[in-house]
Design a protein around this motif. Structure first.
Motif, short mmCIF file in Angstrom:
data_model
loop_
_atom_site.label_atom_id
_atom_site.label_comp_id
_atom_site.label_asym_id
_atom_site.label_seq_id
_atom_site.Cartn_x
_atom_site.Cartn_y
_atom_site.Cartn_z
N MET A 81 -27.09 -11.74 10.79
CA MET A 81 -27.16 -10.80 11.71
C MET A 81 -27.80 -9.37 11.76
SD MET A 81 -25.51 -12.39 14.39
CE MET A 81 -25.31 -10.99 15.15
N MET A 82 -28.62 -9.35 10.62
CA MET A 82 -29.47 -8.15 10.67
C MET A 82 -30.83 -8.52 11.36
SD MET A 82 -29.89 -10.07 7.90
CE MET A 82 -28.57 -9.38 6.90
N ASP A 83 -31.61 -7.61 11.73
CA ASP A 83 -33.12 -8.17 12.43
C ASP A 83 -33.96 -8.24 11.61
OD1 ASP A 83 -32.24 -7.76 15.45
OD2 ASP A 83 -31.50 -5.81 14.64
N VAL A 84 -34.07 -7.65 10.40
CA VAL A 84 -34.97 -7.73 9.20
C VAL A 84 -34.08 -7.39 7.96
CG1 VAL A 84 -37.23 -6.66 8.02
CG2 VAL A 84 -36.79 -6.06 10.62
N LEU A 85 -34.61 -8.50 7.03
CA LEU A 85 -34.17 -8.52 5.63
C LEU A 85 -35.22 -8.46 4.60
CD1 LEU A 85 -31.53 -9.35 3.58
CD2 LEU A 85 -32.25 -11.67 4.17
N THR A 86 -34.89 -7.51 3.81
CA THR A 86 -35.81 -7.47 2.44
C THR A 86 -34.64 -7.76 1.48
OG1 THR A 86 -37.23 -5.89 3.58
CG2 THR A 86 -37.21 -5.97 1.16
N SER A 133 -31.14 -5.27 -2.09
CA SER A 133 -31.58 -5.78 -0.53
C SER A 133 -31.61 -4.49 0.32
CB SER A 133 -30.45 -6.52 -0.06
OG SER A 133 -29.14 -6.15 0.07
N VAL A 134 -32.43 -4.78 1.51
CA VAL A 134 -32.20 -3.66 2.72
C VAL A 134 -31.91 -4.49 3.80
CG1 VAL A 134 -33.66 -2.02 3.86
CG2 VAL A 134 -34.08 -2.17 1.82
N TYR A 135 -31.15 -4.29 4.65
CA TYR A 135 -30.61 -4.97 6.07
C TYR A 135 -30.90 -4.04 7.17
CZ TYR A 135 -27.65 -8.06 3.48
OH TYR A 135 -26.92 -8.98 2.71
N GLU A 136 -31.88 -4.16 7.88
CA GLU A 136 -32.23 -3.29 9.19
C GLU A 136 -31.68 -4.02 10.25
OE1 GLU A 136 -36.48 -2.20 8.82
OE2 GLU A 136 -36.38 -3.44 6.81
N PHE A 137 -30.90 -3.06 11.01
CA PHE A 137 -30.34 -3.52 12.55
C PHE A 137 -30.84 -2.52 13.38
CE2 PHE A 137 -27.49 -4.44 9.12
CZ PHE A 137 -26.67 -5.54 9.49
N ALA A 191 -22.86 -1.20 20.54
CA ALA A 191 -24.51 -0.94 20.66
C ALA A 191 -25.01 0.05 19.60
CB ALA A 191 -24.95 -1.06 21.93
N LEU A 192 -26.01 -0.23 18.79
CA LEU A 192 -26.67 1.06 17.98
C LEU A 192 -27.06 2.09 18.63
CD1 LEU A 192 -27.90 -1.45 14.98
CD2 LEU A 192 -25.87 0.26 14.86
N PRO A 193 -27.12 3.10 18.52
CA PRO A 193 -27.59 4.29 19.04
C PRO A 193 -29.10 4.57 18.47
CG PRO A 193 -25.91 5.28 17.51
CD PRO A 193 -25.75 3.66 17.62
N GLN A 194 -28.98 3.98 17.30
CA GLN A 194 -30.30 4.42 16.38
C GLN A 194 -30.37 3.10 15.49
OE1 GLN A 194 -29.02 8.29 14.40
NE2 GLN A 194 -30.10 7.20 12.78
N ASP A 195 -31.55 2.79 14.78
CA ASP A 195 -31.63 1.83 13.53
C ASP A 195 -30.65 2.15 12.56
OD1 ASP A 195 -33.62 0.79 15.05
OD2 ASP A 195 -35.21 1.16 13.55
N LEU A 196 -29.91 1.13 12.33
CA LEU A 196 -29.00 1.17 11.03
C LEU A 196 -29.82 0.28 9.81
CD1 LEU A 196 -26.18 1.41 9.58
CD2 LEU A 196 -25.74 -0.85 10.72
N VAL A 197 -29.95 1.18 8.69
CA VAL A 197 -30.29 0.49 7.53
C VAL A 197 -29.20 0.61 6.30
CG1 VAL A 197 -32.21 0.90 6.02
CG2 VAL A 197 -32.77 1.55 8.11
#
Length: 229
Positions: A81-86, A133-137, A191-197
């Protein structure tokens, strides 16, 4: 847009984009110790989408015998459910029954773990897993949250239709109506107001709900903001 896969640092880290609602499969190779099971966690992330039929067909008993571990536990197929996964890899990749996997984590299974059950058996019980890991939403997109009685926010990292077969990304905002939340627990979608990392270096705190969806806790400063607040 299909995910893109970028490998760097001599195959020790993968960064995968376009991950939201993307299918993955996971196998836990378990070794029994004096106080429970230790696990090597293999995941199809970074190897392409998890093929449903091929993953379902993996014979865990044959796999355990082949690899000399006590048991192999198959986590039901899930969707990120994240947009980018590292994520850092912790060992060599492997192919099981024709399905490629990366070795993504090592962990000690929580007390009460029963390999005959899915993760809903540990619903709302916090456990930890060793990973980097890094999750980017991405800002403007929804995130699905639990709030525990101690005022910790838990961000959905995966959902599964293993128990609720009609569960989809589109139905997640109403998930709170279907959960058997313990006293003091709450669910909401924002809804996210800014990117969540969410950046994990060492230990991730995770918790499942009673439909076996999985969340990571915003504990010890791992998140750059708390979307519940």
């Amino acid at each position: 847009m299909p995910p893109s896969y970028v490998r760097f640092m001599i195959e020790t880290t993968i960064r995968v984009e376009g991950m939201r609602a993307y299918p993955q499969g996971e196998l836990f190779l378990l070794t029994r110790g004096p106080d429970g099971f230790d696990a090597l966690v293999y995941n199809t992330t970074g190897c392409g989408p998890c093929p449903d039929e091929e993953f379902t067909a993996i014979d865990v008993e044959a796999l355990a015998a082949e690899h000399g571990c006590d048991l192999v536990w198959k986590n039901p197929r899930r969707f990120w459910m994240m947009d980018v996964l590292t994520i850092d890899l912790v060992g060599e990749p492997a192919t099981f029954n024709g399905v490629p996997f990366n070795l993504v984590a090592k962990m000690h299974m929580p007390a009460g773990f029963d390999p005959g059950q899915d993760q809903s058996a540990l619903a709302y019980r916090r456990t930890q897993i060793h990973r980097n890991s890094v999750y980017e939403f991405v800002a403007g997109k929804p995130v699905h949250l639990l709030r525990s009685p101690d005022e910790v926010t838990w961000v959905m990292q995966t959902f599964t239709d293993h128990i609720a077969h009609d569960l989809t990304e589109a139905t997640l905002p109403s998930l709170g109506e279907r959960l058997a939340l313990p006293e003091g627990w709450r669910f909401r979608t924002v809804a996210l107001p800014q990117d969540l990392v969410i950046t994990t270096t060492g230990l991730a705190n995770i918790v499942p709900d009673d439909l076996a969806n999985m969340y990571q806790g915003l504990i010890d400063g791992v998140g750059n903001l708390d979307p519940w607040e």
